[in-house]
Design an enzyme around this catalytic site. Sequence first.
Site, short mmCIF file in Angstrom:
data_model
loop_
_atom_site.label_atom_id
_atom_site.label_comp_id
_atom_site.label_asym_id
_atom_site.label_seq_id
_atom_site.Cartn_x
_atom_site.Cartn_y
_atom_site.Cartn_z
N CYS A 1 -30.33 1.01 -30.29
CA CYS A 1 -30.17 0.15 -29.12
C CYS A 1 -31.31 -0.88 -29.03
O CYS A 1 -32.39 -0.67 -29.58
CB CYS A 1 -30.17 1.00 -27.85
SG CYS A 1 -28.81 2.17 -27.75
N CYS B 1 -28.69 3.42 -22.12
CA CYS B 1 -28.03 4.70 -22.38
C CYS B 1 -29.02 5.84 -22.14
O CYS B 1 -30.21 5.62 -21.93
CB CYS B 1 -27.50 4.73 -23.81
SG CYS B 1 -28.77 4.95 -25.08
N ASN C 1 -29.77 -4.82 -30.37
CA ASN C 1 -29.09 -3.64 -30.91
C ASN C 1 -28.67 -3.90 -32.35
O ASN C 1 -28.38 -5.04 -32.73
CB ASN C 1 -27.93 -3.19 -30.03
CG ASN C 1 -26.87 -4.24 -29.80
OD1 ASN C 1 -27.13 -5.43 -29.77
ND2 ASN C 1 -25.63 -3.80 -29.60
N ILE C 2 -28.70 -2.84 -33.14
CA ILE C 2 -28.41 -2.92 -34.57
C ILE C 2 -27.45 -1.78 -34.90
O ILE C 2 -27.83 -0.62 -34.88
CB ILE C 2 -29.70 -2.80 -35.40
CG1 ILE C 2 -30.71 -3.86 -34.97
CG2 ILE C 2 -29.39 -2.89 -36.89
CD1 ILE C 2 -32.13 -3.61 -35.44
N GLU C 3 -26.19 -2.14 -35.17
CA GLU C 3 -25.18 -1.13 -35.46
C GLU C 3 -25.19 -0.72 -36.93
O GLU C 3 -25.78 -1.39 -37.77
CB GLU C 3 -23.79 -1.65 -35.08
CG GLU C 3 -23.62 -1.84 -33.59
CD GLU C 3 -22.24 -2.30 -33.19
OE1 GLU C 3 -21.92 -2.20 -32.00
OE2 GLU C 3 -21.46 -2.76 -34.06
N GLU D 1 -33.18 -1.62 -26.49
CA GLU D 1 -34.34 -1.09 -25.79
C GLU D 1 -35.26 -0.31 -26.73
O GLU D 1 -36.47 -0.47 -26.73
CB GLU D 1 -33.91 -0.17 -24.63
CG GLU D 1 -33.00 -0.84 -23.63
CD GLU D 1 -31.51 -0.66 -23.95
OE1 GLU D 1 -31.06 -1.00 -25.08
OE2 GLU D 1 -30.79 -0.18 -23.06
N CYS E 1 -32.03 5.97 -24.58
CA CYS E 1 -33.06 4.96 -24.26
C CYS E 1 -33.85 5.36 -23.02
O CYS E 1 -35.07 5.18 -22.98
CB CYS E 1 -32.41 3.60 -24.06
SG CYS E 1 -31.82 2.87 -25.61
#
Length: 139
Positions: A56, A93, A45-47, A58, A96
């Site tokens: 996310c 989520c 995941n990359i915020e 996935e 995804c």
Amino acid sequence: MDQQTIEHMITLAIEQLAFSYTPYSGFKVGAALLAKNGTFYTGCNIENAAYTPTNCAERTAFFKAVSEGERAFQAICIVGGKNGVLTEYAAPCGVCRQVMMEFCEPDTFQIILATGIEKYDIYTLKELMPQGFGPKDLA
């Protein structure tokens, strides 16, 4: 899917936690996606400070695979936890799950949720998205 493949996917997903960029939530997620041809694609995941552009793990794995021409998938493994500590399952989520509906067969695509090699459960996409909307609905 055999036990060796499951364990390999869990290991790959856990390794992705090291690359996770989560300065805001601290909730790290790693994923390992298995294509039907046997190729593995990984993601974390990359915020983002604006939140909406956050991606996310996935979707990172799926988008890497699709961007390289892959369109047929058989399974994904997802791990996650606060500060990378795996204590509970990290289910995908809704966004995804929708991406999975785009590229996977709901009845056969497997989703492995794990906290380690010794603790995991496997679900089909249909079990996690029973009334999913996908490309077949537009045919």
